[in-house]
Design a protein around this motif. Sequence first.
Motif, PDB file in Angstrom:
ATOM      1  N   PHE A   1       0.829  -1.209   0.000  1.00 45.20           N
ATOM      2  CA  PHE A   1       0.000   0.000   0.000  1.00 45.20           C
ATOM      3  C   PHE A   1       0.861   1.256   0.000  1.00 45.20           C
ATOM      4  O   PHE A   1       1.862   1.320   0.712  1.00 45.20           O
ATOM      5  CB  PHE A   1      -0.863   0.052   1.266  1.00 45.20           C
ATOM      6  CG  PHE A   1      -1.854  -1.072   1.412  1.00 45.20           C
ATOM      7  CD1 PHE A   1      -3.174  -0.903   1.018  1.00 45.20           C
ATOM      8  CD2 PHE A   1      -1.467  -2.290   1.964  1.00 45.20           C
ATOM      9  CE1 PHE A   1      -4.104  -1.936   1.177  1.00 45.20           C
ATOM     10  CE2 PHE A   1      -2.381  -3.325   2.123  1.00 45.20           C
ATOM     11  CZ  PHE A   1      -3.705  -3.150   1.728  1.00 45.20           C
ATOM     12  N   ASP A   2       0.425   2.262  -0.753  1.00 50.53           N
ATOM     13  CA  ASP A   2       1.044   3.581  -0.675  1.00 50.53           C
ATOM     14  C   ASP A   2       0.296   4.363   0.406  1.00 50.53           C
ATOM     15  O   ASP A   2      -0.867   4.700   0.238  1.00 50.53           O
ATOM     16  CB  ASP A   2       0.907   4.304  -2.021  1.00 50.53           C
ATOM     17  CG  ASP A   2       1.466   5.730  -1.972  1.00 50.53           C
ATOM     18  OD1 ASP A   2       2.163   6.062  -0.983  1.00 50.53           O
ATOM     19  OD2 ASP A   2       1.197   6.517  -2.909  1.00 50.53           O
ATOM     20  N   VAL A   3       0.960   4.616   1.523  1.00 47.01           N
ATOM     21  CA  VAL A   3       0.312   5.404   2.579  1.00 47.01           C
ATOM     22  C   VAL A   3       1.101   6.688   2.850  1.00 47.01           C
ATOM     23  O   VAL A   3       1.144   7.207   3.959  1.00 47.01           O
ATOM     24  CB  VAL A   3       0.082   4.588   3.875  1.00 47.01           C
ATOM     25  CG1 VAL A   3      -1.264   3.933   3.853  1.00 47.01           C
ATOM     26  CG2 VAL A   3       1.132   3.525   4.101  1.00 47.01           C
ATOM     27  N   SER A   4       1.725   7.182   1.788  1.00 47.01           N
ATOM     28  CA  SER A   4       2.565   8.380   1.899  1.00 47.01           C
ATOM     29  C   SER A   4       1.758   9.641   2.213  1.00 47.01           C
ATOM     30  O   SER A   4       2.328  10.670   2.565  1.00 47.01           O
ATOM     31  CB  SER A   4       3.338   8.608   0.604  1.00 47.01           C
ATOM     32  OG  SER A   4       4.110   7.475   0.287  1.00 47.01           O
ATOM     33  N   HIS A   5       0.430   9.552   2.088  1.00 48.29           N
ATOM     34  CA  HIS A   5      -0.399  10.729   2.384  1.00 48.29           C
ATOM     35  C   HIS A   5      -0.506  10.989   3.890  1.00 48.29           C
ATOM     36  O   HIS A   5      -0.864  12.074   4.306  1.00 48.29           O
ATOM     37  CB  HIS A   5      -1.801  10.563   1.802  1.00 48.29           C
ATOM     38  CG  HIS A   5      -2.529   9.351   2.295  1.00 48.29           C
ATOM     39  ND1 HIS A   5      -2.063   8.068   2.076  1.00 48.29           N
ATOM     40  CD2 HIS A   5      -3.677   9.206   3.011  1.00 48.29           C
ATOM     41  CE1 HIS A   5      -2.913   7.199   2.631  1.00 48.29           C
ATOM     42  NE2 HIS A   5      -3.886   7.866   3.206  1.00 48.29           N
ATOM     43  N   MET A   6      -0.173   9.982   4.701  1.00 47.20           N
ATOM     44  CA  MET A   6      -0.235  10.167   6.156  1.00 47.20           C
ATOM     45  C   MET A   6       0.708  11.287   6.588  1.00 47.20           C
ATOM     46  O   MET A   6       1.715  11.537   5.930  1.00 47.20           O
ATOM     47  CB  MET A   6       0.145   8.867   6.875  1.00 47.20           C
ATOM     48  CG  MET A   6      -0.789   7.702   6.594  1.00 47.20           C
ATOM     49  SD  MET A   6      -2.454   7.934   7.250  1.00 47.20           S
ATOM     50  CE  MET A   6      -2.192   7.453   8.952  1.00 47.20           C
ATOM     51  N   GLY A   7       0.387  11.945   7.693  1.00 47.96           N
ATOM     52  CA  GLY A   7       1.214  13.057   8.157  1.00 47.96           C
ATOM     53  C   GLY A   7       2.178  12.648   9.247  1.00 47.96           C
ATOM     54  O   GLY A   7       1.901  11.730  10.025  1.00 47.96           O
TER      55      GLY A   7
ATOM     56  N   VAL B   1       2.524  10.032  13.950  1.00 49.91           N
ATOM     57  CA  VAL B   1       1.979   9.761  12.610  1.00 49.91           C
ATOM     58  C   VAL B   1       0.473   9.946  12.674  1.00 49.91           C
ATOM     59  O   VAL B   1      -0.228   9.230  13.396  1.00 49.91           O
ATOM     60  CB  VAL B   1       2.364   8.349  12.140  1.00 49.91           C
ATOM     61  CG1 VAL B   1       1.798   8.088  10.749  1.00 49.91           C
ATOM     62  CG2 VAL B   1       3.889   8.212  12.104  1.00 49.91           C
ATOM     63  N   VAL B   2       0.000  10.943  11.936  1.00 48.57           N
ATOM     64  CA  VAL B   2      -1.400  11.373  12.044  1.00 48.57           C
ATOM     65  C   VAL B   2      -2.146  11.163  10.725  1.00 48.57           C
ATOM     66  O   VAL B   2      -1.530  10.963   9.673  1.00 48.57           O
ATOM     67  CB  VAL B   2      -1.478  12.860  12.471  1.00 48.57           C
ATOM     68  CG1 VAL B   2      -0.736  13.082  13.782  1.00 48.57           C
ATOM     69  CG2 VAL B   2      -0.906  13.790  11.393  1.00 48.57           C
ATOM     70  N   ASN B   3      -3.467  11.220  10.806  1.00 50.59           N
ATOM     71  CA  ASN B   3      -4.278  11.024   9.606  1.00 50.59           C
ATOM     72  C   ASN B   3      -4.113  12.173   8.618  1.00 50.59           C
ATOM     73  O   ASN B   3      -4.058  13.342   8.999  1.00 50.59           O
ATOM     74  CB  ASN B   3      -5.750  10.862   9.993  1.00 50.59           C
ATOM     75  CG  ASN B   3      -6.005   9.491  10.578  1.00 50.59           C
ATOM     76  OD1 ASN B   3      -5.778   8.480   9.931  1.00 50.59           O
ATOM     77  ND2 ASN B   3      -6.437   9.442  11.826  1.00 50.59           N
ATOM     78  N   ALA B   4      -4.061  11.804   7.348  1.00 48.94           N
ATOM     79  CA  ALA B   4      -3.772  12.740   6.260  1.00 48.94           C
ATOM     80  C   ALA B   4      -4.630  13.997   6.292  1.00 48.94           C
ATOM     81  O   ALA B   4      -4.124  15.111   6.172  1.00 48.94           O
ATOM     82  CB  ALA B   4      -3.948  12.027   4.923  1.00 48.94           C
ATOM     83  N   SER B   5      -5.940  13.805   6.486  1.00 54.55           N
ATOM     84  CA  SER B   5      -6.848  14.957   6.410  1.00 54.55           C
ATOM     85  C   SER B   5      -6.751  15.856   7.646  1.00 54.55           C
ATOM     86  O   SER B   5      -7.320  16.930   7.688  1.00 54.55           O
ATOM     87  CB  SER B   5      -8.282  14.464   6.248  1.00 54.55           C
ATOM     88  OG  SER B   5      -8.576  13.544   7.282  1.00 54.55           O
ATOM     89  N   ASN B   6      -6.005  15.388   8.663  1.00 56.27           N
ATOM     90  CA  ASN B   6      -5.922  16.144   9.919  1.00 56.27           C
ATOM     91  C   ASN B   6      -4.583  16.815  10.181  1.00 56.27           C
ATOM     92  O   ASN B   6      -4.388  17.389  11.247  1.00 56.27           O
ATOM     93  CB  ASN B   6      -6.202  15.199  11.104  1.00 56.27           C
ATOM     94  CG  ASN B   6      -7.642  14.743  11.144  1.00 56.27           C
ATOM     95  OD1 ASN B   6      -8.514  15.383  10.584  1.00 56.27           O
ATOM     96  ND2 ASN B   6      -7.896  13.631  11.802  1.00 56.27           N
TER      97      ASN B   6
END
Length: 365
Positions: free
Chosen positions: A46-52, A110-115
């Motif tokens: 999975f590409d999860v590079s959007h995570m913050g 490591v936080v959720n992308a939209s947040n």
Amino acid sequence: MGSKTPLYDVYKDQAKTIDFGGWDLPVQFSSIKEEHETVRKKAGLFDVSHMGEIEVKGNGALKYLQSVLTNNVEKIKVNGCQYTAMCYENGGTIDDLVYYKRGEGDYLLVVNASNVEKDYDWLASHAEKYDEVEIVNVSNDFAQIAIQGPLAEKILQKETATDLSEITFFKFRDGVDIGGMKALVSRTGYTGEDGFEIYCSPEDAAKLWNLLLKVGEEEGIQPCGLGSRDTLRFEARLALYGQELTKDITPLEAGIGFAVKTDKEADFIGKKVLKQQKEEGVSRKLIGIEMIDKGIPRTDYEVFKDGEKIGFVTTGTQSPTLKKNVGLAIIDKEYTGLDTEVEVQVRKRRLKAKVVATPFYKRSN
């Protein structure tokens, strides 16, 4: 057009992409069901590079994090990570996140992308009264790839001399060499399966992605999208921010009370309300439902009992593993007993469902 991860160009012609929280991400490569099954039986990438990613450093970091996070930060040793929540005064959830202790006074959140921006602003605004705390949004310094499934370790082990069996659940190693590239490797994930999350530099991401797909060929590894990521985490009853957790839903209502330590000495934001909820019990809680009538319980569908609205669905789908129409719903606690019959408003009809045990799926080993 949304933001693109460092891997976008690698798969843009192979996957169906969608806008997810402002990011162009793959929803599926082959099919959601096929990718779901591959992760349950073999391994998926999975590409999860959007995570913050947010760095919290300094001598005051531990004390400060204890004041904003619900879990007990003191309990984590270097090279350990922990799942936690961050709440408002009223107990509502700002975000759920994982933090990594890289050293004394050196944490990576490591936080959720939209947040990312909301979380960073909240963290920064509450750090002012702490001396020696530095908070930096380092999201652009990382790409993140998740390799998940029972064969994940076997595949990744081919490209590293680090003994991966020594990285146990919720532990990590920084500076691991994978095929000549350095990365932080943690035994964590969002699928209910064994596996790793790999944090590397954006420049190495494409090379690492292609390498893992190549060396995992014989094990049947497949690239996977957000669609199967969602069905996998849902079956394992892992909360999704914006659905099971929101500013109006507390961690206790969402069933992640294990990440809320109201008995820790430190006072944290939301502690008073959450302590009360722990002691007195919550008035509503997250449960599983299975449809009796034909229909799928979708996010935000209302749930009724004897004509009264008692709650709403947070996530629902046809479970690829169970082949049943199931959902997670937050409902009034008096109706949460197993086998209680309820009704779900599906468009213009109210369809019968019953309360069932969760998680819907638990890996056997």
